[in-house]
Design an enzyme around this catalytic site. Structure first.
Site, PDB file in Angstrom:
ATOM      1  CB  SER A 143      -0.877   0.004   1.261  1.00  0.00           C
ATOM      2  OG  SER A 143      -1.532   1.237   1.465  1.00  0.00           O
ATOM      3  CE1 TYR A 156      -5.002  -1.662   4.677  1.00  0.00           C
ATOM      4  CE2 TYR A 156      -3.664   0.281   4.238  1.00  0.00           C
ATOM      5  CZ  TYR A 156      -4.411  -0.804   3.786  1.00  0.00           C
ATOM      6  OH  TYR A 156      -4.535  -1.024   2.428  1.00  0.00           O
TER       7      TYR A 156
END
Length: 271
Positions: A143, A156
């Site tokens: 990401s 995350y």
């Protein structure tokens, strides 16, 4: 020399929508056959229909990457359907908002079990099959938050940095073998990940909605465009794929200001 996709077989997790679906369709467009995996059977069937319309041979596999038994059984199922496995795209993932102190231990572990341990499980299960091919590739989707660590994304970001580190180490370990490794860092891609993100217990609903709206505002790139960027990177055997100008800019800022980057970036993120 390019990694040729025609008549190869790719396994794509999280293929029921978003980036996974876009990658699957881009692969099918290049003549690649597909083993699609997702926890959503309805989403899988929609993606499968799109890929079959492009001439791909497709098998669908309901899969929870957090379930070790399901993961261990999958390679044999795929091999039985297709007779070979050339490419694994570990894309399945979930989101969880909130600061470290807001997020419970159970929620933190839930996210890590899917986003990181799911990648490790899938890699362990499929690597022998990738080694058996003449030219294979492992692709792990990290990401933008595997490049930087914003406030409110402790869980995350930890999972996506773990995917990045795992992928980079594995690339070095597999150097000289028939298996190449790619790590992908998508920026703001327009998927449902912000809407489906789990919220910590006890956080006021208005705060959850505010964070969700802010996150969705940053998701601008169409998923099909992101899928094309990723597949072109796979074809070109790229070790790292940055998806979107935001990911490219953040990568440069972090490189030149590895400690201070958040003070430089947070105003734009919070607007």
């Amino acid at each position: 020399m390019k990694f040729k996709l025609r008549d190869r077989v790719a396994v794509v997790t999280g293929a029921g929508g978003g980036i996974g679906r876009a990658v699957a369709v881009s692969l099918a467009r290049r003549g690649c056959h597909l083993a699609l995996a997702d926890i959503s059977e309805a989403g899988l069937e929609q993606t499968a229909g799109m890929a079959r319309a492009l001439g791909a041979r497709v098998s669908c596999h309901r899969l929870d990457v957090a379930d070790a038994t399901m993961v261990r059984a999958l390679p044999q199922q795929v091999n039985a359907s297709h007779g070979r496995i050339d490419l694994l795209v570990n894309n399945a993932g979930v989101a969880l908002g909130g600061s470290f102190e807001q997020v419970s231990e159970a929620d933190f572990d839930w996210l890590m079990d899917i986003n990181f341990h799911g990648v490790v499980r899938m890699t362990r299960a499929f690597l022998p099959y990738l080694h058996a091919g003449d030219d294979s590739r492992l692709v792990n989707v990290s990401s933008l938050y595997g490049l930087i660590s914003p406030a409110g994304q402790a869980a995350y970001s930890a999972s996506k940095f773990a995917v990045r580190g795992f992928s980079n180490a594995l690339r070095h370990e597999l150097e000289g073998s028939n298996v190449g490794v790619t790590v992908v860092h998508p920026g703001g891609v327009a998927t449902s990940i912000a809407r489906s993100a789990r919220a910590p217990a006890g956080v006021p609903e208005e705060e959850v909605l505010r964070r969700r709206a802010l996150s969705e505002k940053l998701l601008r790139m169409p998923a099909d465009k992101a899928g094309e960027i990723i597949v072109r990177g796979i074809e070109n055997r790229k070790a790292r794929i940055l998806v979107g100008m935001d990911a490219k800019i953040v990568s440069v800022v972090e490189r030149f200001a590895p400690v201070r980057y958040w003070s430089l970036l947070k105003k734009g993120v919070q607007q």
